[in-house]
Design a protein around this motif. Structure first.
Motif, short mmCIF file in Angstrom:
data_model
loop_
_atom_site.label_atom_id
_atom_site.label_comp_id
_atom_site.label_asym_id
_atom_site.label_seq_id
_atom_site.Cartn_x
_atom_site.Cartn_y
_atom_site.Cartn_z
N HIS A 137 -48.48 64.81 -12.44
CA HIS A 137 -48.79 65.73 -11.11
C HIS A 137 -47.81 64.12 -10.09
O HIS A 137 -47.43 63.38 -10.82
N ASP B 145 -54.58 70.63 3.24
CA ASP B 145 -54.84 69.75 2.02
C ASP B 145 -53.56 70.57 1.27
O ASP B 145 -53.42 70.61 0.27
N TYR C 18 -56.44 66.23 -5.77
CA TYR C 18 -56.98 66.96 -6.97
C TYR C 18 -56.07 65.82 -7.96
O TYR C 18 -55.14 67.02 -9.16
N ARG D 288 -49.26 69.47 -6.85
CA ARG D 288 -50.06 70.63 -5.33
C ARG D 288 -48.83 71.78 -5.15
O ARG D 288 -47.29 71.36 -5.56
#
Length: 257
Positions: A236, A5, A12, A211
């Motif tokens: 991102h 993850d 995400y 992340r």
């Protein structure tokens, strides 16, 4: 596995599934509108090819962009439009493909990138600048470390690893490692944080909305190499590279500084 993850970017990012098609279409349109040479060989394999994009005036030198995809996916054809920023300033831009895991290991890919840069450097005179994203960030960082026989490194003036995987050890605790085949020896050889600091300026670039692990990776490389770190607000992992297509963007300026 334990860290799957942490490294799952798409889960995400809103609309993540649409990005590859968006990239591919933009790249195809750009190739149709730009002076370029496609599928030039730097090795014998079918993926050992690079595309070369030429500016409209006398070239100032060479920018090499190395794509990401966790060493498992994509090729040069998805990213052509990202050449627009450096091209507008008079730089020739090369984009290589490379073999993918599990057919090869990351050490083999690094060697392919070194061969690709050496090959294109024979075609384009002047200073060389490297920029790479994610896995490509790892590859250009490693390529910047001084290596005997890599004569093109004498012309290298700057490297910008974008969202780089600077420490490969955590990937051994992801399901991707079934294909990456990382072990402790390869982690030590291919993790930029374990390599000598390059002699050229390094600017690590990372998105503020990535992340957390990618911010940690960027910070680790900043610390290991005592180099510059830029955190791009509102970006991102998938859109952090888009500013390379804009001539006046902060990212393009960082590559050409």
């Amino acid at each position: 596995m334990e860290l799957d993850d942490d490294y799952a970017n798409a889960a995400y990012i809103p609309g993540a599934d649409a990005y590859p098609e968006k990239w591919s279409q933009a790249a195809e349109v750009f190739r149709e509108q730009t002076v370029c040479e496609l599928d030039l060989a730097y090795g014998e394999g079918p993926r050992q090819r690079f595309d070369l994009f030429h500016p409209s005036r006398l070239s100032k030198g060479l920018v090499v962009f190395v794509h990401g995809g966790y060493w498992l996916r994509f090729d040069k054809s998805f990213w052509s439009h990202l050449a627009a920023g450096p091209l507008a300033h008079g730089w020739t831009v090369a984009m290589p493909s490379y073999d993918l895991c599990p057919d090869v290991r990351i050490t083999d890919i690094r060697r392919e990138i070194m061969a690709a840069i050496a090959s294109v450097s024979l075609r384009v005179p002047g200073p060389i600048r490297l920029v790479g994203h994610s896995a490509g960030g790892q590859l250009v960082a490693c390529a910047s470390v001084e290596e005997a026989g890599a004569h093109w490194q004498e012309r290298l003036v700057r490297t910008v690893p974008i969202s780089p995987v600077a420490d490969l050890a955590p990937l051994m605790r992801t399901s991707m490692n079934a294909d990456l085949q990382l072990d402790a020896a390869q982690v030590a050889l291919e993790s930029p944080i374990h390599l000598p600091k390059p002699k050229v300026p390094i600017t690590v670039w990372v998105g503020a909305d990535e992340r957390p692990v990618f911010f940690e990776q960027a910070k680790a490389l900043e610390s290991a190499w005592d180099c510059a770190l830029v955190v791009a607000a509102g970006k991102h992992h998938f859109d952090v590279i888009e500013e390379l297509a804009a001539p006046d963007s902060a990212l393009t300026q960082a590559v050409l500084a």
